[in-house]
Each structure stands twice: as structure tokens, then as C-alpha cells.
Scaffold this motif. Structure first.
Motif: not given
Lengths: 405, 125
Positions: A25-30, A35-38, A235-239
Motif C-alpha cells: 500500500a505505502t510503496c505504490t502510493q509513494a 515517483r522515486f522521491q520517497l 521495486g514496487a516504488i519504481i514500478v
């Protein structure tokens, strides 16, 4: 050979515990919002979790006691009572969120409403615990959990701009929507440093009968296991940053998150997302439920062990049974699983001082740990972690109102 | 030199185990008796009511009220005489008893008999 298999405990805790519904949840929202800022907040939280996991494993190996046991004994019942109640409530929320994750995944696969799945999922998790031994749970979920590597594969496939990913690894001020930015940053930390990890991990070390010869292995497990979980989350944040952000998809619902793998795997993407989510949440749900049993049994001094048959530790087994039943009611009541998850992760951040302060006290007790007590580096780290935890506890509530969507 | 033990640090809240190493509660309370002006440990007390009275008298009252209605345990405070103590180690206090025969297992036995054994797969033959 036995020690080699101990690496599995670390990988299980990493995949089942590290990469769970909170991270999804948190990584996809981030990624979708910034984008990659978080990425930096994930890295910061990973470093913290590595230190704390290493300490809880080292403590269990030397004293043969898991954390709740040691806190009750050495810091006293009156010290532990309030944190114990608060952590029980938080564990219940996390368990409800994990069950919600599995229910959503099944909803995505079958099309049946989430509510329908709540009780069957709770029963499935319960069966796992009622019938299996600790090692069976450990091994099966860690092997199945490898499927979550699909987020790493997808991230590499998309050829993310390396300089931008590296820039995101360092903290920076948000270009827009600061309240939401800081709220997601806090939620990521709460998702990564989930309190149940430490109670589960140290109790597992006691179940596996670790002794002080396990200290080096424990160190490797902490770094590699948690690092492995962290890479999946990055990986999840990047995608999400590549697939969702440019389309302006803000992920206010898990359905939107499920789109993230469909660009690379047009046909399989949905299914792969659903299966990854189901397995990651199943592993975590098992761990959270067990953590609750461990915490109760150790706090009151009951006989406990996941390797015992339920008839041999009735109270231990009934704690996870009741917890699963109560947690499933959140989904029966129709609460949105994503909103529940995000709220719960902020709560995790809020309760961090209760988790970290006992560490600082116990890990410096030379009477208990003798020459394995914390050195200067670990102590500076723990002190910094306690300060960070206090700051997070103070900011998490106002941020929930200002930035929580 | 006589052996000295710090009773708050090393006895209170410590895990109790029986002869077979089965965990059977913790030292929830310690009661001293005074003979000729010299205090000595008389017994340990176990039970939720003992814990509650450490928190607050009001909490103890509530718990007593709940207990009289629902408890399966005969007495509110289970007593372990000092004479039952076999050994005190860094990790636990070993008692010369059989846990299953003590009231520390009243709840465990009741739950086994009335709930867990009725659920399939509990390991009950």
C-alpha cells in the motif's frame, strides 16, 4: 546444515513480514504520488529494522528469552502493561489489514466481493497455524514468497532512470503536496518497522533453540533478510513511479495498484499482482497472529510453542484463534482494506517508542548479555532510533489528519 | 558468605517451570513473613487478581467482580510456598511440582476440555 536452514527464518521474516500489505500500500502510493522521491524513507526504515532485528535475535540467542518474556521479567509487569495493551490493539489492526490484503487478492481473481472472503481467509490462516509446526510454516511461506520478486523483475524491465532513483535515495523536500509527502514517508516507516516483526523473530529464535553460536548467523540474516525485503519494496516504488505516476493514477483503491504490473505482463499482470499480494499477506498474517500468541503466553508465563499440538497449549492456540476471528470482522463489516492499511501503518509509527525504548534498556544490561551487550555503534544507532521513534509518534497523528487520503 | 538474591530484580515477574520444565505462570507477587523481626519469603502469589492489585485497587475490584462470576479457578490467588522452590537460575525458577496438578493449570485444563478438544485436529486422541 541446521544453521544454513536458519537463513530461511530470515528470508521468511523478510518476505512474510517485511514485504506485506503495508509495503504494498505505502510503496505504490509513494511511487504513484511522488515517483522515486520517497525511496529514502524506505532505506532509512530498512537500516533501522536491520539494527532492531539483529538486536532481538542476539538477545534471544544469548538469554534464550524472547522479547515479551524479557520485558515482563526485567522491566516488570507495571512497565509492560500499557504497551502490551496498545501493541495488542495494533497487532489486531495489522492482522485485519493483512486479511484484507488476502481478501482483496481473492476478489481480484474471482470477482466475488471482499466481504465474502473474510471468514474463509481467516479460517485458512487459522488452519495453517492449527495444523502446522513452526518450521513447516517458515519453509512454505518463504519459498512461495519468492513470487513477490516479480516487482523487482518489473522494475528492472522498465529501465528506470538510474540518476533519478539515486536522487530519490537521499531525502529531499517535496515539490508539491508536502502534508501528503510526509504522511506517506511516515507510513512507509511504520510499514517497514512493524512491531510484530521483533516479537515474532525473537520468539522464533527461541523456538529454534538458538544459542550464542548463532550471533554471526543472526547478523547475516538480519542484513540479507531485511535487505531482500527492502529490494522488493524499492521495486514496487519504481514500478508504481513509472507505470502509475505519469497516468495520474493516485491509488486511492487497491484496484488501481493492481494495474502496475499490467504494462509488462499485459495478460498475467493482474493475476501476478493478486497472487503476490495474497502470498505476502498470508505469510504476514500467520506471523502477526503467532506474534499475538507469543506475546500473551510470554507475558503471563503460559506454556507455549507452535510445535506443540493445540491440546498441549490451549491458551496459546486460542489467542490466535480469537485474534483471527476478531480481525476478520473488519472485512465482514465492509471496511476498505486500503484505507485500513494506511491508517494502521501510521499507527505503527505512532507506537514505535513502546517498541524501541525496551530495546535500549535491555540491550545494555550487562548482567543479562555480558559481552554480547550493545557496543558503541549499536547504542548510538538505538539512541538515534528512539529519538526518531519519538519524533514519528508526535508527527504521525497530525499528519494523518492533514495528509492521509 | 551467604547467598544473596535481589528479590525484585531476580524473582518478581520471573518465569516458573515445573519438574518437567513446563511453564506454569510467573511470580506475580511475593509475600514476606516476619519472624522475630526478621523478614523471609513466605510464598509467591500467582493470578490475574494479584497482577491487577499491582496496577490499581480499582482494577483489582473489577477483576474480582468478574472472577466471582466466571472464573474456573477456585481461589483468586494461587499460592506457591517457598519450600516448593527447587532452583533459581538466570532463566527461570524451577518448582518441585507437577504443573498439571496445580491451579496454575486450571484455565488451561478447562480450555482443553471444553473448547480445544472439541475442535478437529487439536491433537486430542
Amino acid at each position: 546444515m541446521k544453521k544454513a536452514t536458519q537463513l530461511a527464518l530470515g528470508v521468511l521474516t523478510a518476505v512474510g513480514g517485511f514485504f506485506d500489505v503495508g509495503n504494498i500500500a505505502t510503496c505504490t502510493q509513494a511511487g504513484a504520488h511522488f515517483r522515486f522521491q520517497l525511496i529514502w524513507s524506505l532505506i532509512l526504515a530498512t537500516i533501522v529494522v536491520i539494527f532492531l532485528i539483529e538486536m532481538s535475535g542476539r538477545f534471544a540467542a544469548v538469554t534464550k528469552k524472547a522479547l515479551p518474556d524479557a520485558i515482563r521479567e526485567h522491566l516488570g509487569f507495571s512497565f509492560w502493561f500499557v504497551p502490551f495493551l496498545i501493541l495488542t490493539a495494533v497487532h489486531l489492526l495489522v492482522l485485519a489489514a493483512e486479511i484484507g490484503g488476502i481478501c482483496f487478492a481473492l476478489h481480484l481473481i474471482t470477482g466475488l466481493p471482499i466481504q465474502v472472503w473474510a471468514l474463509p481467509v481467516a479460517i485458512l490462516v487459522w488452519l495453517f497455524l492449527w495444523r502446522s509446526t513452526f518450521n513447516a510454516i517458515e519453509n512454505s511461506t518463504s519459498i512461495l514468497g519468492l513470487i513477490t520478486l516479480c516487482f523487482v523483475v518489473a522494475a528492472i524491465w522498465h529501465h528506470p532512470p538510474v540518476h533519478e532513483v539515486l536522487a530519490g535515495s537521499l531525502p529531499s523536500m517535496p515539490s508539491h503536496d508536502p502534508a501528503n509527502y510526509w504522511f506517506i514517508a511516515v507510513s512507509i516507516v511504520g510499514a517497514v518497522i512493524a512491531p510484530y516483526l521483533f516479537y515474532f523473530y525473537s520468539s522464533g529464535a527461541v523456538e529454534d533453540e538458538w544459542d550464542s553460536t548463532y550471533i554471526p548467523i543472526n547478523r547475516v540474516v538480519a542484513v540479507i533478510g531485511m535487505g531482500f525485503g527492502s529490494i522488493i519494496s524499492v521495486g514496487a516504488i519504481i514500478v508504481a513511479g513509472i507505470v502509475l505516476a505519469p497516468r495520474g493514477i493516485k491509488v486511492s483503491d487497491y484496484h488501481q495498484a493492481a494495474l502496475m504490473l499490467t504494462e509488462i505482463f499485459p495478460f498475467w499482470g493482474y493475476l501476478l499482482f493478486a497472487i503476490s499480494m495474497a502470498i505476502a499477506c498470508l505469510g504476514a498474517a500467520v506471523e502477526v497472529a503467532l506474534s499475538m500468541s507469543y506475546t500473551f503466553a510470554q507475558t503471563f508465563g503460559w506454556n507455549w510453542g507452535e510445535d506443540l499440538e493445540p491440546i498441549k497449549d490451549a491458551r496459546f492456540s486460542l489467542v490466535y484463534t480469537i485474534a483471527l476471528l476478531l480481525a476478520s470482522l473488519f472485512m465482514v463489516a465492509g471496511i476498505d482494506p486500503l484505507k485500513l492499511t494506511i491508517m494502521t501503518m501510521a499507527t505503527n509509527a505512532f507506537v514505535l517508542p513502546f517498541v524501541t525504548i525496551p530495546f535500549l534498556l535491555l540491550m545494555n544490561d550487562r548482567k543479562l548479555l555480558r559481552d554480547a551487550s550493545n557496543g558503541i555503534i549499536s547504542n548510538i544507532a538505538t539512541a538515534a532510533i528512539v529519538v526518531l521513534a519519538l519524533v514519528l509518534a508526535v508527527v504521525s497523528i497530525p499528519l494523518t489528519f492533514m495528509g492521509g487520503s | 558468605m551467604r547467598e544473596q538474591i535481589d528479590i525484585i530484580r531476580d524473582i518478581l515477574d520471573k518465569q516458573l517451570v515445573d519438574r518437567d520444565h513446563t511453564a506454569m505462570g510467573r511470580v506475580d507477587g511475593i509475600v514476606l513473613s516476619i519472624d522475630d523481626g526478621a523478614p523471609r519469603i513466605d510464598h509467591f502469589e500467582l493470578g490475574f487478581v494479584v497482577l491487577a492489585c499491582r496496577l490499581h485497587p480499582r482494577v483489582e475490584q473489577w477483576l474480582r467482580a468478574i472472577r466471582t462470576r466466571w472464573s474456573v479457578r477456585k481461589s483468586a490467588r494461587q499460592i506457591v510456598p517457598w519450600s516448593a522452590v527447587q532452583d533459581i537460575t538466570q532463566r527461570e525458577i524451577r518448582l518441585d511440582v507437577h504443573a498439571i496438578e496445580t491451579s496454575a493449570f486450571d484455565w488451561e485444563k478447562w480450555l482443553r476440555k471444553n473448547i480445544v478438544s472439541k475442535i478437529p485436529g487439536s491433537g486430542e486422541e
